[in-house]
Design an enzyme around this catalytic site. Sequence first.
Site, PDB file in Angstrom:
ATOM      1  N   SER A 135       0.860  -1.182   0.000  1.00 27.70           N
ATOM      2  CA  SER A 135       0.000   0.000   0.000  1.00 27.70           C
ATOM      3  C   SER A 135       0.896   1.231   0.000  1.00 27.70           C
ATOM      4  O   SER A 135       1.670   1.438   0.938  1.00 27.70           O
ATOM      5  CB  SER A 135      -0.884  -0.033   1.256  1.00 27.70           C
ATOM      6  OG  SER A 135      -1.589   1.178   1.408  1.00 27.70           O
ATOM      7  N   LYS A 161      -1.323  -0.983  -4.245  1.00 32.24           N
ATOM      8  CA  LYS A 161      -2.481  -0.133  -3.937  1.00 32.24           C
ATOM      9  C   LYS A 161      -1.961   1.279  -3.779  1.00 32.24           C
ATOM     10  O   LYS A 161      -0.965   1.498  -3.095  1.00 32.24           O
ATOM     11  CB  LYS A 161      -3.132  -0.639  -2.642  1.00 32.24           C
ATOM     12  CG  LYS A 161      -4.046   0.337  -1.940  1.00 32.24           C
ATOM     13  CD  LYS A 161      -4.851  -0.375  -0.866  1.00 32.24           C
ATOM     14  CE  LYS A 161      -4.848   0.366   0.459  1.00 32.24           C
ATOM     15  NZ  LYS A 161      -5.621  -0.333   1.491  1.00 32.24           N
ATOM     16  N   LYS A 163      -2.852   5.200  -2.529  1.00 33.05           N
ATOM     17  CA  LYS A 163      -3.785   6.038  -1.788  1.00 33.05           C
ATOM     18  C   LYS A 163      -4.125   7.240  -2.664  1.00 33.05           C
ATOM     19  O   LYS A 163      -3.226   7.831  -3.287  1.00 33.05           O
ATOM     20  CB  LYS A 163      -3.117   6.512  -0.492  1.00 33.05           C
ATOM     21  CG  LYS A 163      -2.875   5.388   0.504  1.00 33.05           C
ATOM     22  CD  LYS A 163      -4.174   4.955   1.144  1.00 33.05           C
ATOM     23  CE  LYS A 163      -3.922   3.983   2.286  1.00 33.05           C
ATOM     24  NZ  LYS A 163      -5.203   3.549   2.893  1.00 33.05           N
ATOM     25  N   ASP A 188      -7.220   3.427  -3.004  1.00 30.82           N
ATOM     26  CA  ASP A 188      -7.926   3.538  -1.723  1.00 30.82           C
ATOM     27  C   ASP A 188      -8.119   5.012  -1.386  1.00 30.82           C
ATOM     28  O   ASP A 188      -7.148   5.759  -1.243  1.00 30.82           O
ATOM     29  CB  ASP A 188      -7.110   2.846  -0.619  1.00 30.82           C
ATOM     30  CG  ASP A 188      -7.845   2.793   0.722  1.00 30.82           C
ATOM     31  OD1 ASP A 188      -8.986   3.294   0.814  1.00 30.82           O
ATOM     32  OD2 ASP A 188      -7.266   2.230   1.687  1.00 30.82           O
ATOM     33  N   GLU A 213     -11.315   1.289  -3.374  1.00 33.30           N
ATOM     34  CA  GLU A 213     -11.606   1.061  -1.961  1.00 33.30           C
ATOM     35  C   GLU A 213     -12.165   2.319  -1.288  1.00 33.30           C
ATOM     36  O   GLU A 213     -11.591   3.401  -1.415  1.00 33.30           O
ATOM     37  CB  GLU A 213     -10.304   0.618  -1.270  1.00 33.30           C
ATOM     38  CG  GLU A 213     -10.443   0.204   0.193  1.00 33.30           C
ATOM     39  CD  GLU A 213      -9.112  -0.310   0.764  1.00 33.30           C
ATOM     40  OE1 GLU A 213      -8.203  -0.666  -0.015  1.00 33.30           O
ATOM     41  OE2 GLU A 213      -8.978  -0.349   2.004  1.00 33.30           O
ATOM     42  N   ASP A 238     -13.964  -0.817   3.243  1.00 29.08           N
ATOM     43  CA  ASP A 238     -13.051  -0.983   4.374  1.00 29.08           C
ATOM     44  C   ASP A 238     -13.759  -0.369   5.585  1.00 29.08           C
ATOM     45  O   ASP A 238     -14.479  -1.069   6.328  1.00 29.08           O
ATOM     46  CB  ASP A 238     -11.715  -0.288   4.034  1.00 29.08           C
ATOM     47  CG  ASP A 238     -10.706  -0.257   5.176  1.00 29.08           C
ATOM     48  OD1 ASP A 238     -11.055  -0.620   6.302  1.00 29.08           O
ATOM     49  OD2 ASP A 238      -9.543   0.166   4.947  1.00 29.08           O
ATOM     50  N   LYS A 262     -10.244  -6.338   8.237  1.00 31.25           N
ATOM     51  CA  LYS A 262      -9.193  -6.013   9.208  1.00 31.25           C
ATOM     52  C   LYS A 262      -9.711  -6.431  10.575  1.00 31.25           C
ATOM     53  O   LYS A 262     -10.752  -5.911  11.016  1.00 31.25           O
ATOM     54  CB  LYS A 262      -8.918  -4.507   9.252  1.00 31.25           C
ATOM     55  CG  LYS A 262      -8.306  -3.928   8.000  1.00 31.25           C
ATOM     56  CD  LYS A 262      -8.108  -2.421   8.134  1.00 31.25           C
ATOM     57  CE  LYS A 262      -7.527  -1.846   6.862  1.00 31.25           C
ATOM     58  NZ  LYS A 262      -7.499  -0.361   6.903  1.00 31.25           N
ATOM     59  N   GLY A 290      -4.457  -3.880   6.149  1.00 34.38           N
ATOM     60  CA  GLY A 290      -3.368  -3.691   7.093  1.00 34.38           C
ATOM     61  C   GLY A 290      -3.494  -2.370   7.826  1.00 34.38           C
ATOM     62  O   GLY A 290      -4.177  -1.449   7.358  1.00 34.38           O
TER      63      GLY A 290
HETATM   64  O1  OSB Z   1      -7.132   2.212   4.658  1.00 33.39           O
HETATM   65  O2  OSB Z   1      -6.071   0.424   4.423  1.00 33.39           O
HETATM   66  C1  OSB Z   1      -6.160   1.538   4.933  1.00 33.39           C
HETATM   67  C2  OSB Z   1      -3.028   2.265   7.038  1.00 33.39           C
HETATM   68  C3  OSB Z   1      -3.573   2.984   8.068  1.00 33.39           C
HETATM   69  C4  OSB Z   1      -4.925   3.250   8.063  1.00 33.39           C
HETATM   70  C5  OSB Z   1      -5.737   2.793   7.008  1.00 33.39           C
HETATM   71  C6  OSB Z   1      -5.197   2.054   5.972  1.00 33.39           C
HETATM   72  C7  OSB Z   1      -3.803   1.819   5.975  1.00 33.39           C
HETATM   73  C8  OSB Z   1      -3.109   1.104   4.904  1.00 33.39           C
HETATM   74  C9  OSB Z   1      -1.814   0.422   5.273  1.00 33.39           C
HETATM   75  O3  OSB Z   1      -3.458   1.098   3.743  1.00 33.39           O
HETATM   76  C10 OSB Z   1      -1.718  -0.974   4.801  1.00 33.39           C
HETATM   77  C11 OSB Z   1      -0.532  -1.675   5.423  1.00 33.39           C
HETATM   78  O4  OSB Z   1      -0.544  -1.963   6.647  1.00 33.39           O
HETATM   79  O5  OSB Z   1       0.416  -1.939   4.680  1.00 33.39           O
HETATM   80 MG    MG Z   2      -8.450   1.161   3.321  1.00 29.73          MG
END
Ligand code: OSB
Ligand code: MG
Length: 369
Positions: A135, A161, A163, A188, A213, A238, A262, A290
């Site tokens: 990510s 992924k 952001k 995401d 996402e 999510d 999660k 994650g």
């Molecule tokens: O939205 O998936 C998310 C990290 C902190 C809060 C929200 C998210 C995330 C990540 C990190 O995308 C994913 C990872 O742990 O590698």
């Molecule tokens: Mg997410």
Amino acid sequence: MKITQVNLYHLGMRLRQPFETSSEYIDVRECILVEAFTGDIVGYGECVAARDPGYSYETVPTAWHILKDFLVPAILNQEIEDIRNFAERMNFVRGHPMAKAGLEMAVWDLQGKIQNRSLSELLGGVRKRVDVGVSVGIQNSPQKLLSAVEDYLAQGYRRVKIKIKPGRDVVETETVRRAYPNLRLQVDANSAYTLEMASMLAPLDDLNLLLIEQPLWDDDLWDHRLIQKQFRTPICLDESILSVRHARHALEMESCRVINIKPGRVGGLGESVAIHDLCFTRGVPVWCGGMLESGVGRAANLALASLPGFSLPGDISATERYYSEDITEQRFSLNADSSIDVPNGVGLGISIDQNALQRVTLAKIKLSG
Ligand code: OSB
Ligand code: MG
């Protein structure tokens, strides 16, 4: 088993690189480590509540309060027969899923150690290694994003992924897609858009993404239904899914076609398995999200992702991607096929590096009956 003592550790672990989403900037990742004792056996759990309430309303101080004043006192010195019913004992607290999940994880670890079984076995896992991706946080420019992606591909990640947020979405995603036409790519938004802004995202629908996402508000299943109708690309939820009930509602309302699971967000591993089972029965793909976990939470995520319905790669990257120093003696590394091995030791299959733990502990409290 009876749990006779629980220690909470407030941790602050510096990330190798800051991680930015539409709602948070994380350089030192804070969380709570839960340490639970039954006799001389010790179990660990990670509560993924963060420093800021950007992803969820829970923070380290709220989870600390709920654990210390409510959850731990309710279970100390009580007979715990079956971990599968453990979450029910915490129903008297409304909400606060991350606090509950941290405690529940420690009890799963104990249960595995008592029964001499790995967490993956306890949960019904069927895989020895699981497909993973990376990510990538919001970068300062499309070029910086592209070079970050290049780096991760060179390390062996085969699913990326990115952001996104308003103004940092279509151009960024197109840049990565043009450079890598066959990459397994997804985005995401962490709830950064409204239904009215959805037209801005329309070009994403032509980029052959695995999924989009959480574009809209966390409490808005209805508008996700409307946005899913406008996109061929699967919408993945999510933040919106806090329980197996929400998962069923979202599927029946056609608010999404994929769910990110999660354990922290849904109140624990038991609830995670329930969501997995529901989706598996209905042929809906799930994957493990994650929260920048330490080795403790990462071990649990790997065990969860070994269940048969986790058909998409998880946000479970190698230790190296997050931390120079972790609190577990085990470090997780990426295999050549973009997978990570599922721990096969008893319980979570990890041990704590006590010196490393001490270095990242900001506060500690001991709770006993
Ligand atoms: O939205 O998936 C998310 C990290 C902190 C809060 C929200 C998210 C995330 C990540 C990190 O995308 C994913 C990872 O742990 O590698
Ligand atoms: Mg997410």
